[in-house]
Design a protein around this motif. Structure first.
Motif, PDB file in Angstrom:
ATOM      1  N   ALA A  17      10.988  -7.091  37.652  1.00 31.86           N
ATOM      2  CA  ALA A  17      12.137  -7.413  36.788  1.00 31.86           C
ATOM      3  C   ALA A  17      12.195  -6.482  35.579  1.00 31.86           C
ATOM      4  CB  ALA A  17      12.026  -8.857  36.319  1.00 31.86           C
ATOM      5  N   LEU A  18      13.386  -6.292  35.082  1.00 30.86           N
ATOM      6  CA  LEU A  18      13.587  -5.455  33.902  1.00 30.86           C
ATOM      7  C   LEU A  18      13.160  -6.206  32.642  1.00 30.86           C
ATOM      8  CD1 LEU A  18      17.146  -4.124  34.804  1.00 30.86           C
ATOM      9  CD2 LEU A  18      15.060  -2.745  34.683  1.00 30.86           C
ATOM     10  N   PRO A  19      12.826  -5.482  31.573  1.00 35.27           N
ATOM     11  CA  PRO A  19      12.548  -6.151  30.298  1.00 35.27           C
ATOM     12  C   PRO A  19      13.765  -6.967  29.862  1.00 35.27           C
ATOM     13  CG  PRO A  19      12.011  -3.804  30.179  1.00 35.27           C
ATOM     14  CD  PRO A  19      12.706  -4.016  31.487  1.00 35.27           C
ATOM     15  N   GLY A  20      13.514  -8.149  29.336  1.00 35.52           N
ATOM     16  CA  GLY A  20      14.624  -8.991  28.891  1.00 35.52           C
ATOM     17  C   GLY A  20      15.180  -9.868  29.997  1.00 35.52           C
ATOM     18  N   ALA A  21      14.482  -9.948  31.138  1.00 34.30           N
ATOM     19  CA  ALA A  21      14.944 -10.807  32.235  1.00 34.30           C
ATOM     20  C   ALA A  21      14.847 -12.279  31.817  1.00 34.30           C
ATOM     21  CB  ALA A  21      14.112 -10.571  33.491  1.00 34.30           C
ATOM     22  N   TYR A  22      15.681 -13.108  32.452  1.00 36.78           N
ATOM     23  CA  TYR A  22      15.732 -14.538  32.112  1.00 36.78           C
ATOM     24  C   TYR A  22      14.837 -15.308  33.065  1.00 36.78           C
ATOM     25  CZ  TYR A  22      17.799 -18.977  30.567  1.00 36.78           C
ATOM     26  OH  TYR A  22      17.997 -20.231  30.043  1.00 36.78           O
ATOM     27  N   LYS A  23      13.610 -15.585  32.616  1.00 33.46           N
ATOM     28  CA  LYS A  23      12.608 -16.250  33.475  1.00 33.46           C
ATOM     29  C   LYS A  23      13.033 -17.649  33.892  1.00 33.46           C
ATOM     30  CE  LYS A  23       7.988 -14.631  33.219  1.00 33.46           C
ATOM     31  NZ  LYS A  23       6.592 -14.988  32.961  1.00 33.46           N
ATOM     32  N   GLN A  24      13.888 -18.276  33.090  1.00 30.37           N
ATOM     33  CA  GLN A  24      14.298 -19.659  33.370  1.00 30.37           C
ATOM     34  C   GLN A  24      15.421 -19.736  34.408  1.00 30.37           C
ATOM     35  OE1 GLN A  24      13.980 -18.343  30.170  1.00 30.37           O
ATOM     36  NE2 GLN A  24      11.936 -19.180  29.944  1.00 30.37           N
ATOM     37  N   TRP A  25      15.809 -18.596  34.949  1.00 27.15           N
ATOM     38  CA  TRP A  25      16.901 -18.562  35.936  1.00 27.15           C
ATOM     39  C   TRP A  25      16.598 -19.489  37.118  1.00 27.15           C
ATOM     40  CZ3 TRP A  25      16.729 -15.658  40.838  1.00 27.15           C
ATOM     41  CH2 TRP A  25      17.954 -15.659  41.524  1.00 27.15           C
ATOM     42  N   HIS A  26      17.536 -20.378  37.425  1.00 28.56           N
ATOM     43  CA  HIS A  26      17.413 -21.339  38.538  1.00 28.56           C
ATOM     44  C   HIS A  26      16.128 -22.164  38.434  1.00 28.56           C
ATOM     45  CE1 HIS A  26      20.558 -19.203  41.328  1.00 28.56           C
ATOM     46  NE2 HIS A  26      21.034 -19.550  40.155  1.00 28.56           N
ATOM     47  N   THR A  27      15.816 -22.570  37.196  1.00 26.03           N
ATOM     48  CA  THR A  27      14.729 -23.529  36.992  1.00 26.03           C
ATOM     49  C   THR A  27      15.273 -24.663  36.109  1.00 26.03           C
ATOM     50  OG1 THR A  27      13.802 -22.776  34.870  1.00 26.03           O
ATOM     51  CG2 THR A  27      13.111 -21.573  36.847  1.00 26.03           C
ATOM     52  N   VAL A  28      14.499 -25.735  36.032  1.00 29.05           N
ATOM     53  CA  VAL A  28      14.925 -26.859  35.188  1.00 29.05           C
ATOM     54  C   VAL A  28      14.773 -26.520  33.709  1.00 29.05           C
ATOM     55  CG1 VAL A  28      14.463 -28.631  36.910  1.00 29.05           C
ATOM     56  CG2 VAL A  28      12.633 -27.950  35.339  1.00 29.05           C
ATOM     57  N   ASN A  29      14.225 -25.343  33.403  1.00 29.96           N
ATOM     58  CA  ASN A  29      14.097 -24.907  32.004  1.00 29.96           C
ATOM     59  C   ASN A  29      15.231 -24.012  31.539  1.00 29.96           C
ATOM     60  OD1 ASN A  29      11.593 -26.264  31.705  1.00 29.96           O
ATOM     61  ND2 ASN A  29      10.631 -24.611  32.869  1.00 29.96           N
ATOM     62  N   ASP A  30      16.271 -23.876  32.347  1.00 32.97           N
ATOM     63  CA  ASP A  30      17.451 -23.126  31.882  1.00 32.97           C
ATOM     64  C   ASP A  30      18.211 -24.047  30.913  1.00 32.97           C
ATOM     65  OD1 ASP A  30      19.706 -21.665  31.441  1.00 32.97           O
ATOM     66  OD2 ASP A  30      20.461 -21.778  33.502  1.00 32.97           O
ATOM     67  N   ASP A  31      17.655 -24.171  29.705  1.00 29.16           N
ATOM     68  CA  ASP A  31      18.167 -25.167  28.763  1.00 29.16           C
ATOM     69  C   ASP A  31      18.567 -24.541  27.422  1.00 29.16           C
ATOM     70  OD1 ASP A  31      15.699 -24.571  27.656  1.00 29.16           O
ATOM     71  OD2 ASP A  31      14.751 -26.428  28.325  1.00 29.16           O
ATOM     72  N   VAL A  32      19.041 -25.382  26.533  1.00 26.69           N
ATOM     73  CA  VAL A  32      19.559 -24.915  25.232  1.00 26.69           C
ATOM     74  C   VAL A  32      18.482 -24.151  24.455  1.00 26.69           C
ATOM     75  CG1 VAL A  32      20.428 -25.692  22.984  1.00 26.69           C
ATOM     76  CG2 VAL A  32      21.289 -26.746  25.092  1.00 26.69           C
ATOM     77  N   MET A  73      25.475 -15.561  32.640  1.00 26.53           N
ATOM     78  CA  MET A  73      24.164 -15.501  31.971  1.00 26.53           C
ATOM     79  C   MET A  73      24.191 -14.472  30.833  1.00 26.53           C
ATOM     80  SD  MET A  73      21.275 -16.434  34.697  1.00 26.53           S
ATOM     81  CE  MET A  73      20.684 -14.780  34.959  1.00 26.53           C
ATOM     82  N   ILE A  74      24.921 -14.830  29.777  1.00 29.85           N
ATOM     83  CA  ILE A  74      25.015 -13.917  28.639  1.00 29.85           C
ATOM     84  C   ILE A  74      24.619 -14.636  27.344  1.00 29.85           C
ATOM     85  CG2 ILE A  74      26.626 -12.171  29.532  1.00 29.85           C
ATOM     86  CD1 ILE A  74      27.860 -15.193  27.607  1.00 29.85           C
ATOM     87  N   GLY A  75      23.803 -15.710  27.491  1.00 25.84           N
ATOM     88  CA  GLY A  75      23.431 -16.473  26.302  1.00 25.84           C
ATOM     89  C   GLY A  75      21.932 -16.619  26.088  1.00 25.84           C
ATOM     90  N   GLY A  76      21.127 -15.948  26.891  1.00 23.07           N
ATOM     91  CA  GLY A  76      19.673 -16.121  26.790  1.00 23.07           C
ATOM     92  C   GLY A  76      19.117 -15.556  25.488  1.00 23.07           C
ATOM     93  N   LYS A  77      18.042 -16.173  25.031  1.00 23.93           N
ATOM     94  CA  LYS A  77      17.336 -15.672  23.842  1.00 23.93           C
ATOM     95  C   LYS A  77      16.727 -14.315  24.162  1.00 23.93           C
ATOM     96  CE  LYS A  77      15.775 -19.358  20.872  1.00 23.93           C
ATOM     97  NZ  LYS A  77      14.875 -20.498  20.783  1.00 23.93           N
ATOM     98  N   ASP A  78      16.705 -13.426  23.193  1.00 24.83           N
ATOM     99  CA  ASP A  78      16.099 -12.098  23.373  1.00 24.83           C
ATOM    100  C   ASP A  78      16.630 -11.404  24.624  1.00 24.83           C
ATOM    101  OD1 ASP A  78      14.459 -12.677  21.140  1.00 24.83           O
ATOM    102  OD2 ASP A  78      13.071 -13.763  22.443  1.00 24.83           O
ATOM    103  N   MET A  79      17.912 -11.578  24.844  1.00 27.64           N
ATOM    104  CA  MET A  79      18.560 -11.056  26.039  1.00 27.64           C
ATOM    105  C   MET A  79      18.740  -9.544  25.969  1.00 27.64           C
ATOM    106  SD  MET A  79      22.423 -12.132  27.105  1.00 27.64           S
ATOM    107  CE  MET A  79      23.238 -11.414  25.677  1.00 27.64           C
ATOM    108  N   ARG A  80      18.703  -8.928  27.112  1.00 28.18           N
ATOM    109  CA  ARG A  80      19.196  -7.555  27.254  1.00 28.18           C
ATOM    110  C   ARG A  80      20.203  -7.541  28.403  1.00 28.18           C
ATOM    111  NH1 ARG A  80      13.871  -3.649  26.663  1.00 28.18           N
ATOM    112  NH2 ARG A  80      13.086  -4.589  24.754  1.00 28.18           N
ATOM    113  N   ILE A  81      21.154  -6.632  28.292  1.00 29.20           N
ATOM    114  CA  ILE A  81      22.117  -6.443  29.376  1.00 29.20           C
ATOM    115  C   ILE A  81      22.102  -4.965  29.751  1.00 29.20           C
ATOM    116  CG2 ILE A  81      24.581  -6.437  29.951  1.00 29.20           C
ATOM    117  CD1 ILE A  81      24.888  -8.916  28.203  1.00 29.20           C
ATOM    118  N   TYR A  82      21.954  -4.687  31.021  1.00 33.39           N
ATOM    119  CA  TYR A  82      21.944  -3.309  31.507  1.00 33.39           C
ATOM    120  C   TYR A  82      23.191  -3.088  32.374  1.00 33.39           C
ATOM    121  CZ  TYR A  82      16.973  -3.695  30.299  1.00 33.39           C
ATOM    122  OH  TYR A  82      15.789  -3.904  29.642  1.00 33.39           O
ATOM    123  N   PRO A  83      23.619  -1.836  32.505  1.00 37.95           N
ATOM    124  CA  PRO A  83      24.723  -1.577  33.434  1.00 37.95           C
ATOM    125  C   PRO A  83      24.352  -2.086  34.828  1.00 37.95           C
ATOM    126  CG  PRO A  83      24.241   0.386  32.137  1.00 37.95           C
ATOM    127  CD  PRO A  83      23.152  -0.602  31.841  1.00 37.95           C
TER     128      PRO A  83
END
Ligand SMILES: [Zn+2]
Length: 359
Positions: free
Chosen positions: A320-335, A247-257
């Motif tokens: 959840a932290l800022p920048g979390a991927y709301k579409q995780w494990h949903t049918v909206n995890d799309d392009v 999961m390193i391709g989300g829009k407006d993504m953040r990555i934390y340690p």
């Protein structure tokens, strides 16, 4: 990928041992600088050798291609299509390609490993760097923001699991693969100073993460297999360290340690975040907070004894932290919820890390 682990306090005692082992393992890469000197690495080596450019656009094309095939659930035609694709890409770009095949409940599970030799070498590296991503996608949309599933226990049914909406897996599956495939092209054109293994692991996201008192059932299958079998094939060597991209391709993504990663290999983790900052990606790679995630990297450290960190967008849900991927494990995890810029940021950081290694 899966859930918050809450295991960092439990592994704190073991971490003391692992930290020593982790540093030693990394320092043992042939001719490499001592792992306990990360502060010199970024600035001093930026000028050392030209670092190839990572194309976010090309990586994004690979992401879109996978999603277009449909959900890559083990035992389905899109899963077979993607397997053939990964195999042919690695046969095109890698020095050696290895398929690790096994079954889980009669389903075919296959890890694809591209082995890249160090520049000017004709044999595999003894201590390659391991880069990994899972290539399968989750058969059920059971994320906290999913609207597509029925409530109820997560059980085996006559045709597999008892929920029926598979996820597209644009971020969760396709994004990590996209970056690895683009890296393969780069390594082929401009061989890296050190050997690299690209591990596309299968069956990460298949089963029930909460079964067996949280140990899981039918999950992390490929990573477990690699962690417990790689020593049998000398072409894999003894990896110096590993990086998991999930999961390193989300829009407006953040990555934390990620806290397990920090405990397993603080130096590597710090180095990655320093490189990100030096390349101008400090807005994505944030160090003001941290997260705690159970993922493929745990078995790589514990069963595989390969010091491995996880780069991952935060999971959604309460707190959840800022920048979390709301579409995780949903049918909206799309392009539409992914971006070439995010792939470029992560791909560029990994490229920099690889090409600044001493041969
Ligand atoms: Zn997942």
């Amino acid at each position: 990928m899966w859930y918050y682990s809450n295991r960092t306090s439990a592994i704190a005692g073991a971490a003391i041992v692992l930290l020593t082992g982790g540093c030693g393992a990394r320092a043992s890469a042939p001719g490499s600088a001592p792992a306990n000197a990360p502060t010199m690495s970024v600035a001093a080596t930026l000028a050392q050798s030209p670092v190839p450019k990572f194309s976010g656009t090309q990586a994004f094309d690979v992401l879109k291609k996978q999603v277009a095939w449909g959900p890559r659930v083990p035992g389905t035609p899109p899963h077979e299509i993607e397997l053939k694709y990964l195999q042919s890409e690695m046969q095109k770009y890698a020095n050696t390609t290895v398929l690790q095949k096994f079954t889980y409940r009669n389903l075919p599970i296959t890890n694809v490993v591209g082995v890249f030799y160090a520049a000017k070498r004709s044999t595999p590296s003894r201590h390659p760097i391991l880069l990994m991503a899972h290539w399968d996608t989750r058969p059920v949309a059971d994320g906290p923001y999913s609207t597509a599933t029925a409530a109820g226990p997560f059980l085996f049914g006559p045709h597999g699991w008892n929920r029926t909406d598979p996820i597209p897996g644009a971020n969760d599956g396709a994004s990590g693969v996209a970056v690895l495939v683009e890296l393969a092209r780069i390594f082929h054109k401009d061989p890296p100073p050190v050997g690299v293994l690209l591990l596309f692991d299968d069956g990460e996201d298949y089963g029930d993460f909460r079964a067996n008192n949280g140990k899981g059932e039918g999950v992390v299958l490929g990573a477990n297999y690699f962690a417990t079998h790689y020593r049998q094939n000398p072409v894999f060597g003894a990896p110096a360290f590993g990086i998991l991209l999930d999961m390193i391709g989300g829009k407006d993504m953040r990555i934390y340690p990620e806290l397990n990663s920090v405990q397993f290999d603080p130096d590597l983790n710090q180095q990655v975040f320093q490189i990100a900052k030096s390349l101008g990606y400090g807005n994505i790679f944030r160090t003001d907070q941290s997260q705690d995630v159970e993922d493929d990297h745990i078995t790589m450290n514990e069963q595989g004894e390969i010091s491995t960190i996880d780069l991952i967008q935060p999971l959604p849900g309460p707190g959840a932290l800022p920048g979390a991927y709301k579409q995780w494990h949903t049918v909206n995890d799309d392009v539409a919820h992914c971006s070439a810029m995010s792939l470029k940021a992560v791909g560029s950081v990994v490229t920099q890390l690889i090409y600044q290694q001493s041969p």
